[in-house]
Design a protein around this motif. Structure first.
Motif, PDB file in Angstrom:
ATOM      1  N   GLY A 197     -22.612   9.747 -28.399  1.00 39.69           N
ATOM      2  CA  GLY A 197     -22.647   8.298 -28.586  1.00 39.69           C
ATOM      3  C   GLY A 197     -21.426   7.796 -29.346  1.00 39.69           C
ATOM      4  O   GLY A 197     -20.826   6.772 -28.992  1.00 39.69           O
ATOM      5  N   ASN A 198     -21.027   8.533 -30.383  1.00 37.27           N
ATOM      6  CA  ASN A 198     -19.846   8.151 -31.164  1.00 37.27           C
ATOM      7  C   ASN A 198     -18.593   8.121 -30.298  1.00 37.27           C
ATOM      8  O   ASN A 198     -17.758   7.216 -30.418  1.00 37.27           O
ATOM      9  CB  ASN A 198     -19.637   9.118 -32.333  1.00 37.27           C
ATOM     10  N   LEU A 199     -18.456   9.138 -29.435  1.00 40.58           N
ATOM     11  CA  LEU A 199     -17.284   9.188 -28.551  1.00 40.58           C
ATOM     12  C   LEU A 199     -17.250   7.969 -27.638  1.00 40.58           C
ATOM     13  O   LEU A 199     -16.212   7.323 -27.482  1.00 40.58           O
ATOM     14  CB  LEU A 199     -17.315  10.474 -27.723  1.00 40.58           C
ATOM     15  N   TYR A 200     -18.399   7.639 -27.048  1.00 38.85           N
ATOM     16  CA  TYR A 200     -18.447   6.472 -26.169  1.00 38.85           C
ATOM     17  C   TYR A 200     -18.144   5.189 -26.946  1.00 38.85           C
ATOM     18  O   TYR A 200     -17.425   4.313 -26.461  1.00 38.85           O
ATOM     19  CB  TYR A 200     -19.817   6.369 -25.493  1.00 38.85           C
ATOM     20  N   GLN A 201     -18.688   5.075 -28.159  1.00 39.30           N
ATOM     21  CA  GLN A 201     -18.442   3.859 -28.935  1.00 39.30           C
ATOM     22  C   GLN A 201     -16.959   3.735 -29.312  1.00 39.30           C
ATOM     23  O   GLN A 201     -16.388   2.652 -29.243  1.00 39.30           O
ATOM     24  CB  GLN A 201     -19.306   3.823 -30.201  1.00 39.30           C
ATOM     25  N   GLU A 202     -16.340   4.848 -29.685  1.00 37.67           N
ATOM     26  CA  GLU A 202     -14.929   4.815 -30.079  1.00 37.67           C
ATOM     27  C   GLU A 202     -14.004   4.515 -28.913  1.00 37.67           C
ATOM     28  O   GLU A 202     -12.853   4.121 -29.125  1.00 37.67           O
ATOM     29  CB  GLU A 202     -14.547   6.138 -30.746  1.00 37.67           C
ATOM     30  N   THR A 203     -14.498   4.699 -27.678  1.00 39.78           N
ATOM     31  CA  THR A 203     -13.693   4.370 -26.498  1.00 39.78           C
ATOM     32  C   THR A 203     -14.205   3.090 -25.826  1.00 39.78           C
ATOM     33  O   THR A 203     -13.984   2.871 -24.640  1.00 39.78           O
ATOM     34  CB  THR A 203     -13.695   5.548 -25.501  1.00 39.78           C
ATOM     35  N   ASP A 204     -14.890   2.254 -26.637  1.00 37.40           N
ATOM     36  CA  ASP A 204     -15.358   0.926 -26.199  1.00 37.40           C
ATOM     37  C   ASP A 204     -16.302   0.972 -25.004  1.00 37.40           C
ATOM     38  O   ASP A 204     -16.309   0.060 -24.179  1.00 37.40           O
ATOM     39  CB  ASP A 204     -14.167   0.004 -25.886  1.00 37.40           C
ATOM     40  N   ARG A 205     -17.102   2.029 -24.934  1.00 33.42           N
ATOM     41  CA  ARG A 205     -18.143   2.103 -23.900  1.00 33.42           C
ATOM     42  C   ARG A 205     -19.488   2.049 -24.614  1.00 33.42           C
ATOM     43  O   ARG A 205     -20.207   3.039 -24.725  1.00 33.42           O
ATOM     44  CB  ARG A 205     -17.968   3.381 -23.071  1.00 33.42           C
ATOM     45  N   ASN A 206     -19.782   0.863 -25.123  1.00 35.84           N
ATOM     46  CA  ASN A 206     -20.912   0.704 -26.036  1.00 35.84           C
ATOM     47  C   ASN A 206     -22.272   0.838 -25.366  1.00 35.84           C
ATOM     48  O   ASN A 206     -23.222   1.294 -25.990  1.00 35.84           O
ATOM     49  CB  ASN A 206     -20.794  -0.634 -26.765  1.00 35.84           C
ATOM     50  N   GLU A 207     -22.383   0.437 -24.104  1.00 32.91           N
ATOM     51  CA  GLU A 207     -23.663   0.594 -23.397  1.00 32.91           C
ATOM     52  C   GLU A 207     -24.013   2.081 -23.264  1.00 32.91           C
ATOM     53  O   GLU A 207     -25.147   2.483 -23.507  1.00 32.91           O
ATOM     54  CB  GLU A 207     -23.615  -0.066 -22.011  1.00 32.91           C
ATOM     55  N   GLN A 208     -23.002   2.885 -22.863  1.00 32.28           N
ATOM     56  CA  GLN A 208     -23.239   4.331 -22.756  1.00 32.28           C
ATOM     57  C   GLN A 208     -23.532   4.929 -24.125  1.00 32.28           C
ATOM     58  O   GLN A 208     -24.394   5.796 -24.268  1.00 32.28           O
ATOM     59  CB  GLN A 208     -22.033   5.029 -22.130  1.00 32.28           C
ATOM     60  N   ALA A 209     -22.809   4.453 -25.139  1.00 30.60           N
ATOM     61  CA  ALA A 209     -23.046   4.934 -26.505  1.00 30.60           C
ATOM     62  C   ALA A 209     -24.496   4.700 -26.893  1.00 30.60           C
ATOM     63  O   ALA A 209     -25.174   5.590 -27.428  1.00 30.60           O
ATOM     64  CB  ALA A 209     -22.113   4.234 -27.490  1.00 30.60           C
ATOM     65  N   LEU A 210     -24.985   3.502 -26.602  1.00 31.43           N
ATOM     66  CA  LEU A 210     -26.346   3.135 -26.976  1.00 31.43           C
ATOM     67  C   LEU A 210     -27.374   4.021 -26.293  1.00 31.43           C
ATOM     68  O   LEU A 210     -28.382   4.407 -26.897  1.00 31.43           O
ATOM     69  CB  LEU A 210     -26.579   1.659 -26.640  1.00 31.43           C
ATOM     70  N   GLU A 211     -27.118   4.377 -25.034  1.00 37.49           N
ATOM     71  CA  GLU A 211     -28.044   5.266 -24.312  1.00 37.49           C
ATOM     72  C   GLU A 211     -28.201   6.592 -25.046  1.00 37.49           C
ATOM     73  O   GLU A 211     -29.321   7.092 -25.221  1.00 37.49           O
ATOM     74  CB  GLU A 211     -27.529   5.521 -22.889  1.00 37.49           C
TER      75      GLU A 211
END
Length: 199
Positions: free
Chosen positions: A102-116
């Protein structure tokens, strides 16, 4: 042996015992290794390797890859760490690794995937009870929600994180969570003042 000993100097007094021990060790190794000599490297790692240490190696590699901007490779390394965590049947490790993805997705501005991934991890944390890792993942999920401008949900997650930090007596982390609550609350109130109800 006498010719070799003249070239190398005097042999140790226990030379014969050393040779015998070496040959015996080799025979034992071959004999005991026979049942697994046809195994693949992957099977040996899986059944005999140090899987918890291997998981940590993958997490470390992913961190370096992420620092180098190689996010796809970092994600692949994290997926390997997740597979090992599941293989070890350790819910805390699985939840933590889901949070790392989730952190990786959030740091690359993919917040929906991060949230999943955060939500999957949080569900596992909830079953185990309060922990610092659980509180941190709540806070990280709140950050993804805030990035998605879902301020009401972000506020709820920050409040839950702050409460959990407080219950665990982690005052520094609690302060960070409370600051996040204030930022979300300010954004939420600002939207309402401008005539928008907000998400």
């Amino acid at each position: 042996i006498s010719a070799a000993s003249r070239q190398l100097g005097a042999l140790p007094s226990d030379f014969a015992e050393r040779v015998y021990a070496g040959v015996l060790g080799k025979i034992i190794g071959v004999y005991l290794g026979r049942p697994i000599e046809a195994w693949s490297h992957e099977r040996i790692d899986r059944e005999l390797g140090d899987r918890p240490a291997e998981r940590i190696d993958y997490l470390t590699i992913a961190s370096v890859q992420q620092d180098l901007g190689r996010s796809d490779e970092a994600l692949a390394s994290l997926q390997q760490a997740l597979a090992i965590s599941r293989e070890l049947a350790d819910d805390a490790l699985v939840a933590s690794t889901l949070g790392s993805i989730g952190n990786l997705y959030q740091e690359t501005d993919r917040n929906e995937q991060a949230l999943e991934f955060y939500e999957q991890g949080l569900a596992m944390h909830a079953a185990a009870g309060p922990s610092a890792s659980h509180a941190t993942q709540l806070e990280n999920a709140a950050g993804a929600l805030r990035n998605l401008e879902r301020h009401a949900q972000a506020l709820d997650y920050y409040e839950r994180a702050a409460t959990m930090y407080q219950s665990l007596s982690l005052t520094a982390d609690e302060a960070t969570a409370v600051r996040g609550v204030a930022r979300s609350l300010k954004a939420l109130v600002g939207n309402r003042l401008c005539g928008f109800d907000g998400p």
